[in-house]
Design a protein around this motif. Structure first.
Motif, PDB file in Angstrom:
ATOM      1  N   LYS A 173       0.676   4.247  -1.586  1.00  0.00           N
ATOM      2  CA  LYS A 173       2.135   3.675  -2.045  1.00  0.00           C
ATOM      3  C   LYS A 173       3.303   5.105  -1.789  1.00  0.00           C
ATOM      4  O   LYS A 173       2.164   5.623  -1.233  1.00  0.00           O
ATOM      5  CB  LYS A 173       2.965   4.405  -3.411  1.00  0.00           C
ATOM      6  N   SER A 201       2.984  -3.912  -0.703  1.00  0.00           N
ATOM      7  CA  SER A 201       2.008  -4.779  -1.057  1.00  0.00           C
ATOM      8  C   SER A 201       0.819  -4.607  -1.657  1.00  0.00           C
ATOM      9  O   SER A 201       0.240  -2.861  -0.948  1.00  0.00           O
ATOM     10  CB  SER A 201       1.747  -5.600   0.012  1.00  0.00           C
ATOM     11  N   SER A 202      -0.616  -4.984  -1.646  1.00  0.00           N
ATOM     12  CA  SER A 202      -1.600  -4.824  -2.197  1.00  0.00           C
ATOM     13  C   SER A 202      -2.703  -5.239  -1.052  1.00  0.00           C
ATOM     14  O   SER A 202      -2.592  -6.741  -0.457  1.00  0.00           O
ATOM     15  CB  SER A 202      -2.077  -5.971  -3.410  1.00  0.00           C
ATOM     16  N   ASN A 236      -2.746  -1.064  -3.556  1.00  0.00           N
ATOM     17  CA  ASN A 236      -0.985  -0.489  -3.189  1.00  0.00           C
ATOM     18  C   ASN A 236      -0.846   0.621  -1.777  1.00  0.00           C
ATOM     19  O   ASN A 236      -0.689   1.165  -2.139  1.00  0.00           O
ATOM     20  CB  ASN A 236      -0.178  -0.736  -4.703  1.00  0.00           C
ATOM     21  N   THR A 237      -0.640  -0.215  -1.103  1.00  0.00           N
ATOM     22  CA  THR A 237      -0.299   0.529   0.398  1.00  0.00           C
ATOM     23  C   THR A 237       1.263  -0.094   0.461  1.00  0.00           C
ATOM     24  O   THR A 237       1.948  -0.996   0.789  1.00  0.00           O
ATOM     25  CB  THR A 237      -1.131  -0.160   1.491  1.00  0.00           C
ATOM     26  N   LYS A 283      -6.598  -4.671  -2.683  1.00  0.00           N
ATOM     27  CA  LYS A 283      -6.605  -4.837  -4.362  1.00  0.00           C
ATOM     28  C   LYS A 283      -6.006  -2.688  -4.306  1.00  0.00           C
ATOM     29  O   LYS A 283      -6.416  -2.331  -5.374  1.00  0.00           O
ATOM     30  CB  LYS A 283      -8.078  -4.484  -5.115  1.00  0.00           C
TER      31      LYS A 283
END
Length: 433
Positions: free
Chosen positions: A311, A278-279, A284-285, A282
């Motif tokens: 990611k 999810s962002s 993406n984790t 800002k």
């Protein structure tokens, strides 16, 4: 009547005596020697190393790819040089579906299914099958094994407005059946993601297909806020459930299935895990989500990798409730060439991820985000994984039982890790058809 009774008594006694004698005779006789059964040949494995030349590659990259086989990855004194010692893949892609001995794919010609084998540093075509009604693009499909020789391939169609499927018998590569699912585009969206992700849960004979819808194309496309979990009957291909998850916005590998990297696995209790993201601010984790055995949606609030810095590039189950994860640190970089990626051991029950150490310090960060450079040998209880940085390309060996880490082989300068695959040895000559 008395004479008749005496006769019956004598007859019964005679029968009992015969039965006892017969049993005694059987018990006293030595056992009949049985012919010795031939011993099953020991199953052995080797490792296929695929590298790019000049720089790190990615999905559908134009770099030259070379593959060679080695019997072991553990020898720290060995440096593998691919000069004159590797197969260059040309008409076929390096993105494959693997079983014990063979590879399956849609070649670059995009007109057939192919069964291939890499043996003795030679790529052999075992069997090929032209497409039926459904056609697939190279690299852009997902798959699941329904049994040892039934392979299911799924993807969005050419217009990306339907999800199509084909079942193959991998023994002879015949098409068992094909069709399209009843999955419909969400209102306000005009396309499905290219491949989605597919897996099969054997315990209750269910397929799980992860997908989302989008509007537009490329990086500018607008995507659904959360992806879907479609539960499918593998016999009829009927969609039994279509759930919009609430735990993450997108799953990893949505455009190219698991052809290059592993994003899903089942643990010893048949719980299903999926790498998603999810962002957050800002960025993406990554998250490592779970669907428990017998359930169909993700477990609310569960995330086995809560401290991800970016990611999760790939995950690999290594037994005992643990996984090996390769993930990024977005504060350092997010491109393929950045040395911004690291390995962790994830405890799936404690929901912790611990960076792997060697000689008391964290292993150095690695470059290369598009790669499956880790394998797990369950017989040895050892995971092998590659690190690529300014010091070169080095394999490390993680012993699951002890938690110890050792160095393995290296790759000569000028070549960069792309994939490591564990493949069963085949002593027979491949038959080309």
């Amino acid at each position: 009547m008395k004479k008749l009774s005496l006769f019956h008594s004598a007859l019964v006694a005679l029968m009992l005596t015969f039965a006892f004698t017969a049993c005694s005779s059987d018990d006293d006789d030595p056992a009949t020697p049985q012919p010795e059964q031939p011993a099953e040949p020991e199953v052995t494995y080797h490792y296929d190393l695929t590298v790019t030349v000049g720089k790190h590659g990615g999905m559908a990259s134009q770099e030259t790819h070379l593959t060679t086989s080695v019997p072991s990855l553990a020898d720290a004194t060995l440096t593998v040089d691919f000069k004159g010692n590797g197969v260059e893949i040309t008409d076929y892609t390096i993105e494959n579906i693997y079983d014990a001995k063979y590879m399956y794919q849609v070649p670059t010609s995009e007109d057939r299914f192919a069964k291939l084998q890499l043996k003795d540093n030679k790529l052999s075509v075992i069997r090929e099958r032209p497409f039926g009604t459904n056609t697939f693009a190279a690299r852009k499909y997902t798959h699941a094994w329904l049994n040892d020789n039934t392979l299911l391939i799924m993807a969005a169609n050419g217009k990306a407005d339907k999800i199509i499927w084909t079942k193959l018998n991998t023994d002879d590569m015949t098409i068992i059946s094909e069709g399209e699912t009843s999955i419909a585009l969400a209102e306000g969206y005009n396309a499905f993601t290219s491949s989605g992700l597919l897996t099969y849960r054997k315990s209750d004979d269910k397929l799980f297909y992860f997908y989302y819808c989008k509007k537009g194309s490329g990086r500018s496309a607008t995507k659904e806020s959360f992806f879907h979990v479609a539960v499918i009957n593998p016999q009829t291909m009927a969609v039994e459930k279509d759930i919009v998850n609430q735990e993450a916005s997108e799953m990893q590998g949505s455009a190219y299935g698991e052809l290059m990297q592993n994003f899903m696995f089942f643990d010893d209790d048949d719980n299903l895990y999926l790498s998603a993201f999810s962002s957050v601010n800002k960025v993406n984790t990554g998250k490592l989500l779970r669907i428990k055995k017998g359930e169909f949606d993700f477990e609310a609030g569960y995330n086995a990798f809560p401290d991800a810095k970016g990611k999760i590039v790939s995950v690999l189950y290594i037994g005992s409730g643990k996984a090996l994860a390769y993930s990024g640190d977005a504060s350092i970089g997010t491109s393929i060439q950045d040395q911004a990626y690291y390995y962790s051991i994830v405890d799936l029950n404690a929901k912790t991820a611990t960076p792997i150490q060697f000689n008391g310090t964290d292993l150095p960060y690695s470059a290369g985000s598009f790669s499956q450079r880790a394998v797990y040998n369950s017989r040895e209880q050892k995971a092998y994984f590659g690190i690529s940085n300014a010091d070169g390309e080095t394999i490390y060996v993680y012993d699951v039982a002890t938690g110890s880490v050792a160095k393995g082989l290296s790759i000569a300068p000028g070549y960069f890790f792309d994939q490591i695959r564990m493949v069963q040895d085949d002593t027979t000559a491949p038959t080309q058809k």
